[in-house]
Design a protein around this motif. Structure first.
Motif, PDB file in Angstrom:
ATOM      1  N   LEU A  41      -7.141  -9.888   4.766  1.00  0.00           N
ATOM      2  CA  LEU A  41      -8.374  -9.190   4.415  1.00  0.00           C
ATOM      3  C   LEU A  41      -8.186  -8.442   3.099  1.00  0.00           C
ATOM      4  N   SER A  42      -9.260  -8.349   2.339  1.00  0.00           N
ATOM      5  CA  SER A  42      -9.215  -7.554   1.113  1.00  0.00           C
ATOM      6  C   SER A  42      -9.307  -6.072   1.486  1.00  0.00           C
ATOM      7  N   VAL A  43      -9.015  -5.237   0.512  1.00  0.00           N
ATOM      8  CA  VAL A  43      -9.127  -3.786   0.737  1.00  0.00           C
ATOM      9  C   VAL A  43     -10.556  -3.437   1.155  1.00  0.00           C
ATOM     10  N   GLU A  44     -11.518  -4.043   0.491  1.00  0.00           N
ATOM     11  CA  GLU A  44     -12.921  -3.728   0.786  1.00  0.00           C
ATOM     12  C   GLU A  44     -13.268  -4.170   2.215  1.00  0.00           C
ATOM     13  N   GLN A  45     -12.753  -5.319   2.624  1.00  0.00           N
ATOM     14  CA  GLN A  45     -13.035  -5.797   3.989  1.00  0.00           C
ATOM     15  C   GLN A  45     -12.379  -4.882   5.028  1.00  0.00           C
ATOM     16  N   LEU A  46     -11.159  -4.440   4.745  1.00  0.00           N
ATOM     17  CA  LEU A  46     -10.478  -3.541   5.688  1.00  0.00           C
ATOM     18  C   LEU A  46     -11.294  -2.263   5.875  1.00  0.00           C
ATOM     19  N   PRO A  71       0.051  -2.869  -2.142  1.00  0.00           N
ATOM     20  CA  PRO A  71      -0.118  -2.269  -3.468  1.00  0.00           C
ATOM     21  C   PRO A  71      -1.308  -1.320  -3.567  1.00  0.00           C
ATOM     22  N   ARG A  72      -2.270  -1.426  -2.638  1.00  0.00           N
ATOM     23  CA  ARG A  72      -3.454  -0.544  -2.746  1.00  0.00           C
ATOM     24  C   ARG A  72      -3.595   0.367  -1.518  1.00  0.00           C
ATOM     25  N   LEU A  73      -2.459   0.771  -0.994  1.00  0.00           N
ATOM     26  CA  LEU A  73      -2.510   1.646   0.186  1.00  0.00           C
ATOM     27  C   LEU A  73      -3.362   2.891  -0.067  1.00  0.00           C
ATOM     28  N   THR A  74      -3.195   3.498  -1.238  1.00  0.00           N
ATOM     29  CA  THR A  74      -3.948   4.741  -1.497  1.00  0.00           C
ATOM     30  C   THR A  74      -5.456   4.490  -1.452  1.00  0.00           C
ATOM     31  N   ASP A  75      -5.893   3.343  -1.983  1.00  0.00           N
ATOM     32  CA  ASP A  75      -7.337   3.035  -1.937  1.00  0.00           C
ATOM     33  C   ASP A  75      -7.805   2.870  -0.487  1.00  0.00           C
ATOM     34  N   ILE A  76      -6.952   2.264   0.319  1.00  0.00           N
ATOM     35  CA  ILE A  76      -7.332   2.074   1.733  1.00  0.00           C
ATOM     36  C   ILE A  76      -7.436   3.433   2.421  1.00  0.00           C
ATOM     37  N   ILE A  77      -6.446   4.271   2.159  1.00  0.00           N
ATOM     38  CA  ILE A  77      -6.495   5.621   2.762  1.00  0.00           C
ATOM     39  C   ILE A  77      -7.767   6.334   2.315  1.00  0.00           C
ATOM     40  N   ARG A  78      -8.072   6.235   1.029  1.00  0.00           N
ATOM     41  CA  ARG A  78      -9.252   6.950   0.511  1.00  0.00           C
ATOM     42  C   ARG A  78     -10.522   6.432   1.194  1.00  0.00           C
ATOM     43  N   ALA A 132       5.753  12.480  -4.463  1.00  0.00           N
ATOM     44  CA  ALA A 132       4.574  12.152  -5.284  1.00  0.00           C
ATOM     45  C   ALA A 132       3.649  11.216  -4.501  1.00  0.00           C
ATOM     46  N   ARG A 133       4.226  10.215  -3.846  1.00  0.00           N
ATOM     47  CA  ARG A 133       3.384   9.286  -3.070  1.00  0.00           C
ATOM     48  C   ARG A 133       2.730  10.009  -1.895  1.00  0.00           C
ATOM     49  N   ALA A 134       3.520  10.815  -1.209  1.00  0.00           N
ATOM     50  CA  ALA A 134       2.969  11.527  -0.049  1.00  0.00           C
ATOM     51  C   ALA A 134       1.817  12.430  -0.507  1.00  0.00           C
ATOM     52  N   ALA A 135       1.985  13.077  -1.654  1.00  0.00           N
ATOM     53  CA  ALA A 135       0.927  13.970  -2.158  1.00  0.00           C
ATOM     54  C   ALA A 135      -0.310  13.152  -2.538  1.00  0.00           C
ATOM     55  N   GLU A 136      -0.075  11.970  -3.122  1.00  0.00           N
ATOM     56  CA  GLU A 136      -1.215  11.104  -3.496  1.00  0.00           C
ATOM     57  C   GLU A 136      -2.011  10.709  -2.245  1.00  0.00           C
ATOM     58  N   TRP A 137      -1.303  10.372  -1.187  1.00  0.00           N
ATOM     59  CA  TRP A 137      -1.999   9.985   0.058  1.00  0.00           C
ATOM     60  C   TRP A 137      -2.744  11.180   0.641  1.00  0.00           C
ATOM     61  N   HIS A 138      -2.122  12.347   0.545  1.00  0.00           N
ATOM     62  CA  HIS A 138      -2.777  13.548   1.078  1.00  0.00           C
ATOM     63  C   HIS A 138      -4.067  13.816   0.308  1.00  0.00           C
ATOM     64  N   THR A 139      -3.979  13.699  -1.006  1.00  0.00           N
ATOM     65  CA  THR A 139      -5.191  13.902  -1.816  1.00  0.00           C
ATOM     66  C   THR A 139      -6.245  12.860  -1.462  1.00  0.00           C
ATOM     67  N   ALA A 140      -5.793  11.654  -1.124  1.00  0.00           N
ATOM     68  CA  ALA A 140      -6.748  10.585  -0.772  1.00  0.00           C
ATOM     69  C   ALA A 140      -7.346  10.804   0.613  1.00  0.00           C
ATOM     70  N   GLY A 141      -6.807  11.760   1.380  1.00  0.00           N
ATOM     71  CA  GLY A 141      -7.430  12.087   2.665  1.00  0.00           C
ATOM     72  C   GLY A 141      -6.537  11.916   3.883  1.00  0.00           C
ATOM     73  N   LEU A 142      -5.310  11.394   3.675  1.00  0.00           N
ATOM     74  CA  LEU A 142      -4.434  11.221   4.844  1.00  0.00           C
ATOM     75  C   LEU A 142      -4.027  12.588   5.378  1.00  0.00           C
ATOM     76  N   ARG A 143      -4.004  12.740   6.702  1.00  0.00           N
ATOM     77  CA  ARG A 143      -3.613  14.025   7.284  1.00  0.00           C
ATOM     78  C   ARG A 143      -2.348  13.926   8.121  1.00  0.00           C
ATOM     79  N   ARG A 144      -2.120  12.763   8.744  1.00  0.00           N
ATOM     80  CA  ARG A 144      -0.971  12.693   9.669  1.00  0.00           C
ATOM     81  C   ARG A 144      -0.123  11.483   9.352  1.00  0.00           C
ATOM     82  N   ILE A 145       1.166  11.625   9.589  1.00  0.00           N
ATOM     83  CA  ILE A 145       2.078  10.506   9.314  1.00  0.00           C
ATOM     84  C   ILE A 145       3.092  10.411  10.451  1.00  0.00           C
TER      85      ILE A 145
END
Ligand code: SAM
Ligand code: SF4
Length: 353
Positions: free
Chosen positions: A67-72, A98-105, A127-140
């Motif tokens: 699936l594409s990011v948009e489909q997911l 490669p587009r995990l942050t977009d999916i999280i967002r 840096a990656r963890a902070a990027e995901w947090h900014t994108a909206g991720l709350r739990r890991i």
């Protein structure tokens, strides 16, 4: 309720039988369970080859199948419209996407509070963890099956040291991804002698460590009941060195057995015991694989392909009808202990754990 176009059955995959009419806003199966929790697998690929999950020669899906990011994101959105309250992004190893942050967002923009990520932790820095947090991720949730470098390498068939996962725990917490949870699969003959050390890690860090019984979901089909370390034994081993008390705050629909440390440490221990203490009656999960298949159960042998609908530009109502029909087929239980149990063809990594 079947809003799926019958003609699409020709193009690929089976179409689930029509379920009784639903309200279009919630997901129920034929056993009365309400489905609120989506596991969204975004890739079947991984940089590890854990012994209980992937054989070294495991075959991955062709990228054109995925699936594409948009489909997911669209499927997550449709599921939220059907009452899904929690989305866990998983894989395979989601951090290789490669587009995990977009999916999280995209998923975090949906009207739900609970978006989580499960990862082996090997590819995370602050840096990656902070990027995901900014994108909206709350739990890991991070997986760590051993603290011994040689054993960790053997279990994951990688050259990653466990210290990298420990660093990832720190990085995640500093980035605000909390509370961090840890997962460890316990496999007899590999790491059952480390459950005390892993429990001590949870105790000292003040995090929750969840021990998971080895399930028949490995790609090589080498699972053997003799390799399963029962949850009861795990609790006994830990309690001998770090006394435990059952967690009074247990949610009756929880799929884990939960303990606190008697000495008041904020850490917690959870046991996920699908083999010795099946929790199917409380299951509220639905899985969508990276190649667009609905799996009502981890152990489903029948899966329902959403891609023909996506390729045919089906509207949200058609997708909703198809998903509701697929969920209605969810089996009552996994049947691991029944004589006619057959391990599903797909491994955990291709389903989404
Ligand atoms: N790669 C990520 C990770 O390892 O955390 C996410 C995907 S992995 C399939 C999700 C979870 O499934 C992990 O905690 C992993 O340990 C667990 N798992 C994989 N194979 C398993 C098996 N055969 N039995 C029990 N748990 C398993
Ligand atoms: Fe990869 Fe996770 Fe499977 Fe290990 S358990 S091989 S990290 S997908």
């Amino acid at each position: 309720m079947s809003l799926a176009l019958p003609i699409l059955a020709r193009s690929a995959g089976a179409v689930p039988p029509a379920a009784p009419a639903s309200d279009g806003r919630s997901l129920r199966d034929s056993h009365g369970r309400v489905i609120r929790d989506l596991r969204l697998s975004i890739t079947d690929r991984c940089n590890f080859r854990c012994v209980y999950c992937m054989d070294p020669d495991v075959r991955f899906a062709d990228p054109s199948e995925l699936l594409s990011v948009e489909q997911l994101i669209r499927l997550a959105s449709v599921c939220v419209g059907l009452g899904i309250e929690k989305v866990r992004i998983t894989g395979g190893e989601p951090t290789v996407h490669p587009r995990l942050t977009d999916i999280i967002r995209g998923v975090s923009a949906l009207p739900i509070d609970d978006v989580a990520l499960t990862t082996n932790g090997s590819l995370i820095d602050e840096a990656r963890a902070a990027e995901w947090h900014t994108a909206g991720l709350r739990r890991i949730t991070l997986s760590i099956d051993s603290l011994r470098p040689d054993r960790f390498a053997a279990l994951t068939r990688s050259n990653c040291p466990p210290s990298r996962v420990l660093d990832a725990i720190d990085a995640s917490r500093r980035a605000g991804l909390g509370p961090v949870k840890l997962n460890a699969v316990v496999v007899r003959g590999f790491n059952e002698d480390e459950v005390q050390d892993l429990a001590r890690l949870a105790h000292d860090l003040g995090v929750e460590m969840r021990f998971i019984e080895f399930m028949p979901l490995d790609s090589g089909h080498h699972w053997d009941r003799a390799r399963v370390v029962p949850a009861e034994e795990i609790v006994r081993r830990i309690d001998a060195v770090l006394p435990l008390v059952p967690d009074g705050r247990d949610d009756p629909s929880s799929t884990s057995l939960n303990y606190r440390f008697a000495d008041g440490s904020p850490g917690r221990i959870g046991l996920i015991a699908p083999v010795t203490r099946p929790f199917c009656g409380a299951c509220s999960r639905l899985r969508i694989t990276a190649d667009g298949k609905i799996r009502p159960c981890l152990f489903s042998r029948q899966e329902w392909d959403l891609r023909p609908l996506l390729w045919a530009n089906a509207g949200d109502d058609q997708l909703k009808g198809f998903i509701a029909d697929a969920v209605w087929t969810k089996q009552a239980g996994h049947g691991i202990s029944s004589r006619d149990f057959v391990q599903p063809a797909r491994p955990m990594s291709a389903i989404g754990g």
